[in-house]
Write a protein that holds these residues in place. Structure first.
Motif, PDB file in Angstrom:
ATOM      1  N   ARG A 143      34.122 -27.330  18.249  1.00  0.00           N
ATOM      2  CA  ARG A 143      33.222 -26.633  19.168  1.00  0.00           C
ATOM      3  C   ARG A 143      32.249 -25.743  18.392  1.00  0.00           C
ATOM      4  N   TYR A 144      32.767 -25.082  17.352  1.00  0.00           N
ATOM      5  CA  TYR A 144      31.869 -24.246  16.554  1.00  0.00           C
ATOM      6  C   TYR A 144      30.852 -25.107  15.800  1.00  0.00           C
ATOM      7  N   PHE A 145      31.290 -26.229  15.257  1.00  0.00           N
ATOM      8  CA  PHE A 145      30.363 -27.096  14.534  1.00  0.00           C
ATOM      9  C   PHE A 145      29.188 -27.497  15.422  1.00  0.00           C
ATOM     10  N   ILE A 146      29.464 -27.820  16.672  1.00  0.00           N
ATOM     11  CA  ILE A 146      28.395 -28.194  17.599  1.00  0.00           C
ATOM     12  C   ILE A 146      27.425 -27.029  17.781  1.00  0.00           C
ATOM     13  N   LYS A 147      27.949 -25.830  17.992  1.00  0.00           N
ATOM     14  CA  LYS A 147      27.095 -24.659  18.204  1.00  0.00           C
ATOM     15  C   LYS A 147      26.289 -24.319  16.951  1.00  0.00           C
ATOM     16  N   SER A 148      26.907 -24.470  15.785  1.00  0.00           N
ATOM     17  CA  SER A 148      26.183 -24.187  14.552  1.00  0.00           C
ATOM     18  C   SER A 148      25.100 -25.222  14.295  1.00  0.00           C
ATOM     19  N   LEU A 149      25.393 -26.480  14.573  1.00  0.00           N
ATOM     20  CA  LEU A 149      24.376 -27.519  14.411  1.00  0.00           C
ATOM     21  C   LEU A 149      23.191 -27.262  15.338  1.00  0.00           C
ATOM     22  N   ARG A 150      23.470 -26.814  16.552  1.00  0.00           N
ATOM     23  CA  ARG A 150      22.363 -26.478  17.461  1.00  0.00           C
ATOM     24  C   ARG A 150      21.506 -25.365  16.869  1.00  0.00           C
ATOM     25  N   ASN A 151      22.149 -24.349  16.324  1.00  0.00           N
ATOM     26  CA  ASN A 151      21.406 -23.258  15.690  1.00  0.00           C
ATOM     27  C   ASN A 151      20.545 -23.773  14.537  1.00  0.00           C
ATOM     28  N   ALA A 190      24.290 -22.306  -0.319  1.00  0.00           N
ATOM     29  CA  ALA A 190      23.353 -21.657   0.602  1.00  0.00           C
ATOM     30  C   ALA A 190      23.473 -22.254   2.004  1.00  0.00           C
ATOM     31  N   PHE A 191      23.710 -23.568   2.079  1.00  0.00           N
ATOM     32  CA  PHE A 191      23.903 -24.215   3.373  1.00  0.00           C
ATOM     33  C   PHE A 191      25.110 -23.626   4.091  1.00  0.00           C
ATOM     34  N   LYS A 192      26.195 -23.397   3.365  1.00  0.00           N
ATOM     35  CA  LYS A 192      27.388 -22.830   3.998  1.00  0.00           C
ATOM     36  C   LYS A 192      27.070 -21.471   4.612  1.00  0.00           C
ATOM     37  N   GLN A 193      26.280 -20.658   3.931  1.00  0.00           N
ATOM     38  CA  GLN A 193      25.923 -19.352   4.479  1.00  0.00           C
ATOM     39  C   GLN A 193      25.171 -19.499   5.790  1.00  0.00           C
ATOM     40  N   ILE A 194      24.235 -20.435   5.840  1.00  0.00           N
ATOM     41  CA  ILE A 194      23.475 -20.663   7.072  1.00  0.00           C
ATOM     42  C   ILE A 194      24.379 -21.220   8.165  1.00  0.00           C
ATOM     43  N   PHE A 195      25.285 -22.110   7.782  1.00  0.00           N
ATOM     44  CA  PHE A 195      26.142 -22.747   8.773  1.00  0.00           C
ATOM     45  C   PHE A 195      27.022 -21.728   9.499  1.00  0.00           C
ATOM     46  N   PHE A 196      27.350 -20.658   8.801  1.00  0.00           N
ATOM     47  CA  PHE A 196      28.224 -19.650   9.409  1.00  0.00           C
ATOM     48  C   PHE A 196      27.494 -18.333   9.681  1.00  0.00           C
ATOM     49  N   GLU A 197      26.182 -18.416   9.917  1.00  0.00           N
ATOM     50  CA  GLU A 197      25.420 -17.194  10.168  1.00  0.00           C
ATOM     51  C   GLU A 197      25.573 -16.698  11.610  1.00  0.00           C
ATOM     52  N   ILE A 198      26.029 -17.543  12.510  1.00  0.00           N
ATOM     53  CA  ILE A 198      26.285 -17.089  13.873  1.00  0.00           C
ATOM     54  C   ILE A 198      27.780 -16.780  14.007  1.00  0.00           C
ATOM     55  N   ASP A 199      28.157 -16.098  15.085  1.00  0.00           N
ATOM     56  CA  ASP A 199      29.560 -15.726  15.271  1.00  0.00           C
ATOM     57  C   ASP A 199      30.446 -16.962  15.178  1.00  0.00           C
ATOM     58  N   HIS A 200      31.516 -16.851  14.406  1.00  0.00           N
ATOM     59  CA  HIS A 200      32.348 -18.027  14.152  1.00  0.00           C
ATOM     60  C   HIS A 200      33.806 -17.636  13.979  1.00  0.00           C
ATOM     61  N   PRO A 201      34.713 -18.571  14.252  1.00  0.00           N
ATOM     62  CA  PRO A 201      36.130 -18.326  13.971  1.00  0.00           C
ATOM     63  C   PRO A 201      36.339 -18.300  12.456  1.00  0.00           C
ATOM     64  N   LEU A 202      37.074 -17.353  11.988  1.00  0.00           N
ATOM     65  CA  LEU A 202      37.318 -17.244  10.548  1.00  0.00           C
ATOM     66  C   LEU A 202      37.975 -18.508  10.001  1.00  0.00           C
ATOM     67  N   ARG A 203      38.854 -19.095  10.782  1.00  0.00           N
ATOM     68  CA  ARG A 203      39.580 -20.280  10.326  1.00  0.00           C
ATOM     69  C   ARG A 203      38.646 -21.450  10.005  1.00  0.00           C
ATOM     70  N   THR A 204      37.496 -21.498  10.658  1.00  0.00           N
ATOM     71  CA  THR A 204      36.618 -22.660  10.531  1.00  0.00           C
ATOM     72  C   THR A 204      35.881 -22.690   9.197  1.00  0.00           C
ATOM     73  N   THR A 205      35.756 -21.549   8.534  1.00  0.00           N
ATOM     74  CA  THR A 205      34.982 -21.503   7.287  1.00  0.00           C
ATOM     75  C   THR A 205      35.580 -22.392   6.202  1.00  0.00           C
ATOM     76  N   LYS A 206      36.866 -22.696   6.291  1.00  0.00           N
ATOM     77  CA  LYS A 206      37.495 -23.514   5.247  1.00  0.00           C
ATOM     78  C   LYS A 206      37.023 -24.963   5.287  1.00  0.00           C
ATOM     79  N   HIS A 207      36.351 -25.352   6.356  1.00  0.00           N
ATOM     80  CA  HIS A 207      35.944 -26.748   6.498  1.00  0.00           C
ATOM     81  C   HIS A 207      34.584 -27.053   5.877  1.00  0.00           C
TER      82      HIS A 207
END
Length: 254
Positions: free
Chosen positions: A102-110, A136-153
């Motif tokens: 669900r977060y991946f979808i929201k981040s891709l929209r962003n 740098a892409f990882k930083q952008i991918f997680f620039e919106i509110d996100h579950p901490l657990r998801t960053t490992k992916h």
């Protein structure tokens, strides 16, 4: 084998496995279901994100993700309601679950709404090393509110990871050798910049062939392997991923 013999052997094996038959049993079959650039890159990004473990399981899990998006990934990313996104609860692939999806979808929209799309994120930083651009892409991918657990992916090369899955995705979208496997739909990343998706198979085969010494499959090993493969072909070093992977998976070299 001397250098020339090893190069000839790897070129032969790369040609042997780099053909449409490879698609049938590989997660790259997921983006091959689509024709539109955005559908290809979104489905490819999602499929590559979960590409660890048994390949049949990877394909099944990625198919469930495509089904959850009505098999129209770009349209779903851009137009799904919050209720539609939040109702997704049947995605599980090892440690990747519905919350991550669900977060991946929201981040891709962003990324598509505010950064010009996936390719543009990498194009915007094309003056720096590709592995730095992944970070740098990882930083952008997680620039919106996100579950901490998801960053490992999403791996970060600057923190020592070989970033196998995202390097594989970049191979898919950036190489176009006319052989029908990789797509070559991105023009902002040169094949000469790409790194081999280093995993247990390619790593073991590279060690068996004497082109990799480091024991761990980490960023330092990737840099060592990159250097070796660029000596064989500086313009398209990652084509040897087909040789190393094929020798490991299909021929059992360890």
């Amino acid at each position: 084998m001397n250098f020339e013999e090893l190069k000839d052997y790897l070129d032969f094996k790369a040609d042997q496995y780099n053909n449409p038959n490879f698609i049938e049993s590989d997660p790259i079959q997921i983006p091959h279901r689509y024709k539109v650039k955005e559908d290809i890159e979104i489905s490819g990004f999602l499929a590559s994100t979960i590409a660890w473990g048994n390949r049949k399981m990877i394909i099944n899990s990625a198919t469930k993700m495509m089904d959850a998006m009505g098999n129209n990934p770009y349209d779903f990313v851009m137009n799904a309601t919050n209720n539609q996104i939040d109702s997704i609860d049947n995605i599980v692939h090892r440690t990747f679950n519905s919350e991550d999806f669900r977060y991946f979808i929201k981040s891709l929209r962003n990324i598509y709404e505010n950064h010009g799309g996936l390719e543009n994120v990498f194009a915007a930083n094309n003056s720096i090393n590709l592995q730095n651009r992944i970070s740098a892409f990882k930083q952008i991918f997680f620039e919106i509110d996100h579950p901490l657990r998801t960053t490992k992916h999403i791996s970060d090369p600057l923190k020592g990871s070989s970033s196998k899955r995202i390097n594989m995705f970049l191979r898919w979208v950036s190489r176009n050798d006319g052989k029908g496997v990789d797509f070559g739909i991105w023009k902002s990343v040169s094949p000469s910049e790409l790194s081999c998706p280093l995993d247990v198979h390619s790593g073991n085969v590279a060690r068996a062939l004497g082109i990799l010494n480091r024991k761990q499959n980490d960023q330092k090993a990737l840099m060592e392997l990159d250097l070796a493969l660029r000596k064989f072909d500086p313009t398209d070093p990652v084509k040897y991923d087909f040789a190393l992977f094929g020798l490991g998976v299909f021929e059992g070299i360890k």
